[in-house]
Scaffold this motif. Structure first.
Motif, PDB file in Angstrom:
ATOM      1  N   LEU A 182     -22.900   0.357  30.013  1.00  0.00           N
ATOM      2  CA  LEU A 182     -21.930   0.386  30.152  1.00  0.00           C
ATOM      3  C   LEU A 182     -21.621   0.990  31.538  1.00  0.00           C
ATOM      4  N   VAL A 183     -20.472   0.624  31.347  1.00  0.00           N
ATOM      5  CA  VAL A 183     -19.677   0.475  32.823  1.00  0.00           C
ATOM      6  C   VAL A 183     -18.470   1.818  32.871  1.00  0.00           C
ATOM      7  N   ASN A 184     -18.781   1.868  32.947  1.00  0.00           N
ATOM      8  CA  ASN A 184     -17.598   3.483  33.807  1.00  0.00           C
ATOM      9  C   ASN A 184     -16.693   3.327  35.441  1.00  0.00           C
ATOM     10  N   ASN A 185     -15.555   2.715  34.745  1.00  0.00           N
ATOM     11  CA  ASN A 185     -14.881   2.201  36.326  1.00  0.00           C
ATOM     12  C   ASN A 185     -13.606   3.027  36.045  1.00  0.00           C
ATOM     13  N   MET A 205     -21.222   8.540  28.805  1.00  0.00           N
ATOM     14  CA  MET A 205     -22.815   8.491  28.980  1.00  0.00           C
ATOM     15  C   MET A 205     -23.272   9.357  27.732  1.00  0.00           C
ATOM     16  N   ARG A 206     -22.926  10.540  27.412  1.00  0.00           N
ATOM     17  CA  ARG A 206     -23.956  11.328  26.358  1.00  0.00           C
ATOM     18  C   ARG A 206     -23.394  10.401  24.972  1.00  0.00           C
ATOM     19  N   ALA A 207     -21.821  10.071  25.087  1.00  0.00           N
ATOM     20  CA  ALA A 207     -21.783   9.420  23.774  1.00  0.00           C
ATOM     21  C   ALA A 207     -22.255   7.978  23.632  1.00  0.00           C
ATOM     22  N   CYS A 208     -22.750   6.876  24.793  1.00  0.00           N
ATOM     23  CA  CYS A 208     -23.248   6.150  24.100  1.00  0.00           C
ATOM     24  C   CYS A 208     -24.769   6.287  24.586  1.00  0.00           C
ATOM     25  N   TYR A 209     -25.506   7.381  25.012  1.00  0.00           N
ATOM     26  CA  TYR A 209     -27.031   8.082  25.309  1.00  0.00           C
ATOM     27  C   TYR A 209     -28.168   7.351  24.259  1.00  0.00           C
ATOM     28  N   ASP A 224      -7.864   6.379  25.506  1.00  0.00           N
ATOM     29  CA  ASP A 224      -7.849   6.939  27.200  1.00  0.00           C
ATOM     30  C   ASP A 224      -9.023   7.886  27.767  1.00  0.00           C
ATOM     31  N   VAL A 225      -9.554   8.264  28.902  1.00  0.00           N
ATOM     32  CA  VAL A 225     -10.799   8.531  28.917  1.00  0.00           C
ATOM     33  C   VAL A 225     -10.681   9.862  28.801  1.00  0.00           C
ATOM     34  N   MET A 226      -9.636  10.375  29.391  1.00  0.00           N
ATOM     35  CA  MET A 226      -9.109  12.094  29.388  1.00  0.00           C
ATOM     36  C   MET A 226      -9.327  12.333  28.446  1.00  0.00           C
ATOM     37  N   ASP A 227      -9.655  12.332  27.230  1.00  0.00           N
ATOM     38  CA  ASP A 227      -9.575  12.318  25.927  1.00  0.00           C
ATOM     39  C   ASP A 227     -10.924  12.247  25.252  1.00  0.00           C
ATOM     40  N   GLY A 228     -11.629  13.752  25.267  1.00  0.00           N
ATOM     41  CA  GLY A 228     -13.081  13.510  24.893  1.00  0.00           C
ATOM     42  C   GLY A 228     -13.475  13.142  23.141  1.00  0.00           C
ATOM     43  N   ALA A 229     -12.203  13.218  22.098  1.00  0.00           N
ATOM     44  CA  ALA A 229     -12.259  12.700  21.102  1.00  0.00           C
ATOM     45  C   ALA A 229     -12.628  10.944  21.010  1.00  0.00           C
ATOM     46  N   GLN A 230     -11.135  11.180  21.143  1.00  0.00           N
ATOM     47  CA  GLN A 230     -10.607   9.290  21.784  1.00  0.00           C
ATOM     48  C   GLN A 230     -11.857   8.733  22.192  1.00  0.00           C
ATOM     49  N   ILE A 231     -12.723   9.392  23.200  1.00  0.00           N
ATOM     50  CA  ILE A 231     -13.789   8.210  24.104  1.00  0.00           C
ATOM     51  C   ILE A 231     -14.849   8.534  22.218  1.00  0.00           C
ATOM     52  N   ALA A 290      -2.893  16.664  39.759  1.00  0.00           N
ATOM     53  CA  ALA A 290      -3.618  15.458  40.693  1.00  0.00           C
ATOM     54  C   ALA A 290      -5.030  15.564  40.604  1.00  0.00           C
ATOM     55  N   PHE A 291      -5.318  16.755  40.755  1.00  0.00           N
ATOM     56  CA  PHE A 291      -6.714  16.925  40.738  1.00  0.00           C
ATOM     57  C   PHE A 291      -7.424  17.004  40.017  1.00  0.00           C
ATOM     58  N   VAL A 292      -6.871  17.764  39.114  1.00  0.00           N
ATOM     59  CA  VAL A 292      -7.929  18.316  37.789  1.00  0.00           C
ATOM     60  C   VAL A 292      -7.948  16.968  37.001  1.00  0.00           C
ATOM     61  N   ALA A 293      -6.563  15.590  36.715  1.00  0.00           N
ATOM     62  CA  ALA A 293      -6.284  14.741  36.377  1.00  0.00           C
ATOM     63  C   ALA A 293      -7.677  13.864  36.925  1.00  0.00           C
ATOM     64  N   GLY A 294      -7.789  13.865  38.220  1.00  0.00           N
ATOM     65  CA  GLY A 294      -8.959  12.518  38.606  1.00  0.00           C
ATOM     66  C   GLY A 294     -10.079  13.382  38.060  1.00  0.00           C
ATOM     67  N   PHE A 295     -10.771  14.828  38.251  1.00  0.00           N
ATOM     68  CA  PHE A 295     -11.982  14.797  37.067  1.00  0.00           C
ATOM     69  C   PHE A 295     -11.720  15.110  35.957  1.00  0.00           C
ATOM     70  N   ASP A 296     -10.552  14.537  35.001  1.00  0.00           N
ATOM     71  CA  ASP A 296     -10.591  14.829  33.861  1.00  0.00           C
ATOM     72  C   ASP A 296     -11.434  12.993  34.289  1.00  0.00           C
ATOM     73  N   SER A 297     -10.512  12.412  34.678  1.00  0.00           N
ATOM     74  CA  SER A 297     -10.745  11.143  34.101  1.00  0.00           C
ATOM     75  C   SER A 297     -11.385  10.069  35.011  1.00  0.00           C
ATOM     76  N   GLY A 298     -12.207  10.786  35.552  1.00  0.00           N
ATOM     77  CA  GLY A 298     -13.432  10.488  36.323  1.00  0.00           C
ATOM     78  C   GLY A 298     -14.675  11.636  35.828  1.00  0.00           C
ATOM     79  N   PRO A 299     -15.613  12.708  36.479  1.00  0.00           N
ATOM     80  CA  PRO A 299     -16.897  12.610  35.885  1.00  0.00           C
ATOM     81  C   PRO A 299     -16.793  13.480  35.005  1.00  0.00           C
ATOM     82  N   LEU A 300     -15.231  14.096  34.586  1.00  0.00           N
ATOM     83  CA  LEU A 300     -15.788  15.189  33.199  1.00  0.00           C
ATOM     84  C   LEU A 300     -15.740  13.486  32.208  1.00  0.00           C
ATOM     85  N   ALA A 301     -15.015  12.170  32.539  1.00  0.00           N
ATOM     86  CA  ALA A 301     -14.926  11.324  31.321  1.00  0.00           C
ATOM     87  C   ALA A 301     -16.177  10.856  31.730  1.00  0.00           C
ATOM     88  N   THR A 302     -17.195  10.402  32.673  1.00  0.00           N
ATOM     89  CA  THR A 302     -18.075   9.477  32.843  1.00  0.00           C
ATOM     90  C   THR A 302     -19.616  10.117  32.625  1.00  0.00           C
TER      91      THR A 302
END
Length: 251
Positions: free
Chosen positions: A87-90, A122-126, A63-70, A106-118
């Motif tokens: 890496l493809v962030n879709n 990116m940091r984890a794969c760097y 679940d990309v909304m969970d930093g630990a899971q990423i 809904a707005f926060v979920a959009g940010f958590d799953s979008g830019p924050l998850a991206t």
């Protein structure tokens, strides 16, 4: 020999829709695919198709909304497939609705799953992308629509992703990492359902697209991602590639 032979590609949201199409296209060019998403059954189905075509794919529930899971996901991909070169962030929750109607949640979920998850992905794969890595993030033409009504919250999340894409390209180019974004119209299962249910409205929508159709997830969107991930686009970074049949005017 494929354009991406033996490279490892991590694709989020690859259990269905455009993420699945991207995964299929990358696998066709020889990439080993880390099929990432929340629903194991869907991931297994994508992997089965890739393997049936002769490719290599492994499922990773995340679940990309969970930093630990990423973090755990990237570690598992590296352990099982040997690294990450693409890496493809879709994957993202879509907060659609007019500004007076979109909830804070809904707005926060959009940010958590979008830019924050991206950013987190990116940091984890760097460390694994350094040297010859490629990142493709998913933006949207929602911010440049002729009528942005009902798309403001969604556009805000996608424009944030475009900003992160540009910053990563500037900061990590010296590390041999290219970072671009795509802004697609893709015929996902959800959109296909809308077309089937509202044929007249869909026909009018198609008229606003110069190419008069919505992009196929694999042939149109996936193949463009293949190009961005390949050496043929080796001098392209920090850009947003519109994949909307010419509908939006990016200026």
């Amino acid at each position: 020999m494929g354009l991406l032979n033996n490279k490892v590609a991590l694709v989020t949201g690859a259990g269905q829709g455009v993420g699945q199409g991207v995964a299929f296209a990358l696998a066709r060019e020889g990439a080993k695919i880390a099929v990432v998403g929340r629903t194991l059954d869907k991931l297994l189905a994508s992997c089965e198709t890739i393997r049936h075509r002769g490719g290599v794919a492994e499922p990773f529930v995340c679940d990309v909304m969970d930093g630990a899971q990423i973090s755990r996901c990237v570690e598992a991909v590296v352990a099982r497939l040997g690294g990450v070169q693409i890496l493809v962030n879709n994957a993202q929750v879509v907060p659609l609705g007019r500004l007076l109607d979109v909830s804070d949640e809904a707005f926060v979920a959009g940010f958590d799953s979008g830019p924050l998850a991206t950013l987190r992905m990116m940091r984890a794969c760097y460390p694994w992308l350094k040297g010859d890595g490629v990142i493709v993030n998913f933006a949207s033409s929602a911010a440049v629509r002729w009528d942005a009504s009902g798309y403001g919250a969604y556009a805000a999340t996608k424009e944030a992703i475009r900003s992160l894409t540009r910053a990563a390209a500037c900061e990590w180019g010296v590390d041999g990492i290219r970072v671009n974004a795509v802004a697609p119209h893709a015929l996902s299962p959800g959109l296909q359902g809308w077309v089937d249910t509202h044929p007249q409205e869909a026909a009018e929508f198609f008229k606003t697209i110069p190419l008069r159709r919505i992009g196929d997830c694999e042939r149109d969107i996936g193949r463009a991602v293949v190009l961005l991930a390949s050496a043929d686009a080796g001098y392209l970074t920090g850009a947003t590639l519109p994949l909307d049949g010419g509908q939006a005017f990016w200026g």
